[in-house]
Write a protein that holds these residues in place. Structure first.
Motif, PDB file in Angstrom:
ATOM      1  N   UNK A   1      -1.929 -11.313  -6.844  1.00 51.92           N
ATOM      2  CA  UNK A   1      -2.985 -10.566  -5.760  1.00 51.92           C
ATOM      3  C   UNK A   1      -3.751 -11.396  -5.027  1.00 51.92           C
ATOM      4  N   UNK A   2      -4.340 -12.662  -5.564  1.00 53.51           N
ATOM      5  CA  UNK A   2      -5.098 -13.289  -4.744  1.00 53.51           C
ATOM      6  C   UNK A   2      -4.328 -14.131  -3.513  1.00 53.51           C
ATOM      7  N   UNK A   3      -3.234 -14.410  -3.847  1.00 52.28           N
ATOM      8  CA  UNK A   3      -2.352 -14.976  -2.736  1.00 52.28           C
ATOM      9  C   UNK A   3      -1.933 -13.873  -1.850  1.00 52.28           C
TER      10      UNK A   3
ATOM     11  N   UNK B   1       7.464  -7.023  -9.561  1.00 52.92           N
ATOM     12  CA  UNK B   1       8.211  -8.432  -9.717  1.00 52.92           C
ATOM     13  C   UNK B   1       8.488  -8.555  -8.251  1.00 52.92           C
ATOM     14  N   UNK B   2       8.971  -7.714  -7.450  1.00 51.67           N
ATOM     15  CA  UNK B   2       9.294  -8.219  -5.869  1.00 51.67           C
ATOM     16  C   UNK B   2       8.061  -8.619  -5.446  1.00 51.67           C
ATOM     17  N   UNK B   3       7.052  -7.930  -5.491  1.00 50.45           N
ATOM     18  CA  UNK B   3       5.611  -8.356  -4.905  1.00 50.45           C
ATOM     19  C   UNK B   3       5.070  -9.632  -5.344  1.00 50.45           C
ATOM     20  N   UNK B   4       5.458 -10.120  -6.549  1.00 49.86           N
ATOM     21  CA  UNK B   4       4.920 -11.196  -7.432  1.00 49.86           C
ATOM     22  C   UNK B   4       5.971 -12.378  -6.913  1.00 49.86           C
ATOM     23  N   UNK B   5       7.163 -11.997  -6.836  1.00 55.28           N
ATOM     24  CA  UNK B   5       8.096 -12.792  -6.251  1.00 55.28           C
ATOM     25  C   UNK B   5       7.830 -13.459  -4.823  1.00 55.28           C
ATOM     26  N   UNK B   6       7.335 -12.542  -4.050  1.00 52.44           N
ATOM     27  CA  UNK B   6       7.123 -12.573  -2.860  1.00 52.44           C
ATOM     28  C   UNK B   6       5.653 -13.483  -2.319  1.00 52.44           C
ATOM     29  N   UNK B   7       4.768 -13.186  -3.286  1.00 54.52           N
ATOM     30  CA  UNK B   7       3.438 -13.580  -3.157  1.00 54.52           C
ATOM     31  C   UNK B   7       2.889 -14.129  -4.060  1.00 54.52           C
TER      32      UNK B   7
ATOM     33  N   UNK C   1       1.539  -2.832   3.774  1.00 55.80           N
ATOM     34  CA  UNK C   1       0.722  -1.879   2.685  1.00 55.80           C
ATOM     35  C   UNK C   1      -0.346  -2.426   2.278  1.00 55.80           C
ATOM     36  N   UNK C   2      -0.604  -3.788   1.717  1.00 57.60           N
ATOM     37  CA  UNK C   2      -1.450  -4.317   1.071  1.00 57.60           C
ATOM     38  C   UNK C   2      -2.592  -4.310   2.153  1.00 57.60           C
ATOM     39  N   UNK C   3      -2.446  -4.874   3.340  1.00 62.35           N
ATOM     40  CA  UNK C   3      -3.218  -4.667   4.418  1.00 62.35           C
ATOM     41  C   UNK C   3      -4.091  -3.217   4.507  1.00 62.35           C
ATOM     42  N   UNK C   4      -3.306  -2.414   4.650  1.00 58.87           N
ATOM     43  CA  UNK C   4      -3.978  -1.135   4.920  1.00 58.87           C
ATOM     44  C   UNK C   4      -4.913  -0.710   3.917  1.00 58.87           C
ATOM     45  N   UNK C   5      -4.167  -0.923   2.633  1.00 55.79           N
ATOM     46  CA  UNK C   5      -5.042  -0.394   1.222  1.00 55.79           C
ATOM     47  C   UNK C   5      -6.120  -1.293   1.206  1.00 55.79           C
ATOM     48  N   UNK C   6      -6.079  -2.622   1.161  1.00 54.58           N
ATOM     49  CA  UNK C   6      -7.329  -3.497   1.046  1.00 54.58           C
ATOM     50  C   UNK C   6      -8.300  -2.966   1.861  1.00 54.58           C
ATOM     51  N   UNK C   7      -8.097  -2.712   3.251  1.00 54.49           N
ATOM     52  CA  UNK C   7      -8.933  -2.337   4.483  1.00 54.49           C
ATOM     53  C   UNK C   7      -9.670  -1.103   4.086  1.00 54.49           C
ATOM     54  N   UNK C   8      -8.668  -0.113   3.662  1.00 46.50           N
ATOM     55  CA  UNK C   8      -9.128   1.105   3.518  1.00 46.50           C
ATOM     56  C   UNK C   8      -9.948   1.441   2.335  1.00 46.50           C
ATOM     57  N   UNK C   9      -9.325   0.920   1.133  1.00 42.72           N
ATOM     58  CA  UNK C   9      -9.969   1.313  -0.008  1.00 42.72           C
ATOM     59  C   UNK C   9     -10.833  -0.028  -0.665  1.00 42.72           C
ATOM     60  N   UNK C  10     -10.659  -1.148  -0.037  1.00 49.16           N
ATOM     61  CA  UNK C  10     -11.273  -2.219  -0.759  1.00 49.16           C
ATOM     62  C   UNK C  10     -10.624  -3.056  -1.373  1.00 49.16           C
ATOM     63  N   UNK C  11     -10.597  -4.304  -1.529  1.00 52.22           N
ATOM     64  CA  UNK C  11      -9.777  -5.214  -2.065  1.00 52.22           C
ATOM     65  C   UNK C  11      -9.890  -5.149  -3.601  1.00 52.22           C
ATOM     66  N   UNK C  12     -10.942  -4.963  -4.139  1.00 49.48           N
ATOM     67  CA  UNK C  12     -11.153  -4.707  -5.639  1.00 49.48           C
ATOM     68  C   UNK C  12     -10.628  -3.604  -5.976  1.00 49.48           C
ATOM     69  N   UNK C  13     -10.636  -2.426  -5.546  1.00 50.95           N
ATOM     70  CA  UNK C  13     -10.523  -0.966  -5.763  1.00 50.95           C
ATOM     71  C   UNK C  13      -8.856  -0.855  -5.828  1.00 50.95           C
TER      72      UNK C  13
ATOM     73  N   UNK D   1      -5.022  -2.158  -7.047  1.00 52.53           N
ATOM     74  CA  UNK D   1      -4.186  -2.956  -7.773  1.00 52.53           C
ATOM     75  C   UNK D   1      -2.930  -3.472  -7.131  1.00 52.53           C
ATOM     76  N   UNK D   2      -2.309  -4.225  -7.593  1.00 53.81           N
ATOM     77  CA  UNK D   2      -0.763  -4.539  -7.331  1.00 53.81           C
ATOM     78  C   UNK D   2       0.271  -3.400  -7.492  1.00 53.81           C
ATOM     79  N   UNK D   3       0.003  -2.636  -8.557  1.00 51.90           N
ATOM     80  CA  UNK D   3       0.625  -1.462  -8.895  1.00 51.90           C
ATOM     81  C   UNK D   3       0.815  -0.605  -7.836  1.00 51.90           C
ATOM     82  N   UNK D   4      -0.462  -0.257  -7.267  1.00 47.59           N
ATOM     83  CA  UNK D   4      -0.883   0.678  -5.941  1.00 47.59           C
ATOM     84  C   UNK D   4       0.098   0.318  -4.750  1.00 47.59           C
ATOM     85  N   UNK D   5      -0.099  -1.013  -4.599  1.00 48.03           N
ATOM     86  CA  UNK D   5       0.577  -1.717  -3.488  1.00 48.03           C
ATOM     87  C   UNK D   5       2.024  -1.679  -3.590  1.00 48.03           C
ATOM     88  N   UNK D   6       2.640  -2.140  -4.717  1.00 53.06           N
ATOM     89  CA  UNK D   6       4.114  -2.077  -4.934  1.00 53.06           C
ATOM     90  C   UNK D   6       4.626  -0.734  -4.819  1.00 53.06           C
ATOM     91  N   UNK D   7       4.178   0.233  -5.561  1.00 51.90           N
ATOM     92  CA  UNK D   7       4.279   1.598  -5.506  1.00 51.90           C
ATOM     93  C   UNK D   7       4.530   2.418  -4.119  1.00 51.90           C
TER      94      UNK D   7
END
Length: 181
Positions: free
Chosen positions: A42-44, A33-39, A6-18, A20-26
């Motif tokens: 955001x930088x990681x 919390x799960x996202x942060x537990x795994x990675x 999901x992060x890969x698709x969103x980062x590529x399609x929308x841009x890394x800065x655009x 946020x972790x909320x959008x990726x998690x959702x």
């Protein structure tokens, strides 16, 4: 892993800065919390995205080149066939590493991954050029890498139709010249 995909698709399609972790998690259907537990951060997650994208491009390119028939100089041209397929299937917004280079701060560790990817590509082209018998494999490799990069930009901006094929035509001339010496 759903989060990385999901992060890969969103980062590529929308841009890394655009993004946020909320959008990726959702969108991944997990909690922050799960996202942060795994990675961890955001930088990681950005680093994991860039490493995964690099691995996918390398494996795609090498497989395409290795499956090409003919003399060694055809393998150099096959890199453009791989690029054409990649751009059609996975790269409408241009090179993810160039995009990351533009978006990320100069001291971000993702910058190093982007540079390493380009250095690998140059070294790979140089190996192919040496195998083909180019008098100056480093010069030919640099010229071909510039054509690759230009084709990615022209394709993403839709400024040149069939950019990878046109770059391949120019590459054929450069290769012929480099091998005729």
């Amino acid at each position: 892993m759903r989060i990385l995909e999901t992060a890969s698709r969103l980062f590529y399609e929308r841009g890394i800065r655009a993004v946020g972790v909320e959008a990726i998690a959702e969108e991944a259907g997990v909690t922050k919390k799960t996202l942060y537990d795994r990675f961890g951060s955001k930088d990681d997650l950005i680093l994991a995205y860039l490493r995964a994208r690099d691995g996918l491009w390398r494996s795609t390119l090498v497989k395409y080149v290795n499956e090409s028939d003919g003399p060694p100089e055809k393998k150099l041209l096959a890199t453009f066939g791989a690029l054409h397929c990649w751009m059609r299937e996975r790269n409408p917004r241009g090179c993810a590493f160039v995009n990351a280079h533009v978006e990320l701060p100069a001291d971000h560790p993702g910058q190093e991954i982007a540079r390493e990817q380009k250095a690998w590509m140059l070294a790979y082209m140089e190996d192919l050029a040496a195998e083909a018998g180019a008098e100056s494999p480093d010069t030919l490799a640099a010229q071909l890498l510039i054509l690759h990069e230009g084709a990615c930009i022209a394709n993403s901006m839709r400024s040149v139709d069939d950019a990878a094929r046109r770059a391949e035509q120019m590459a054929e001339i450069l290769i012929g010249h480099a091998l005729a010496r």
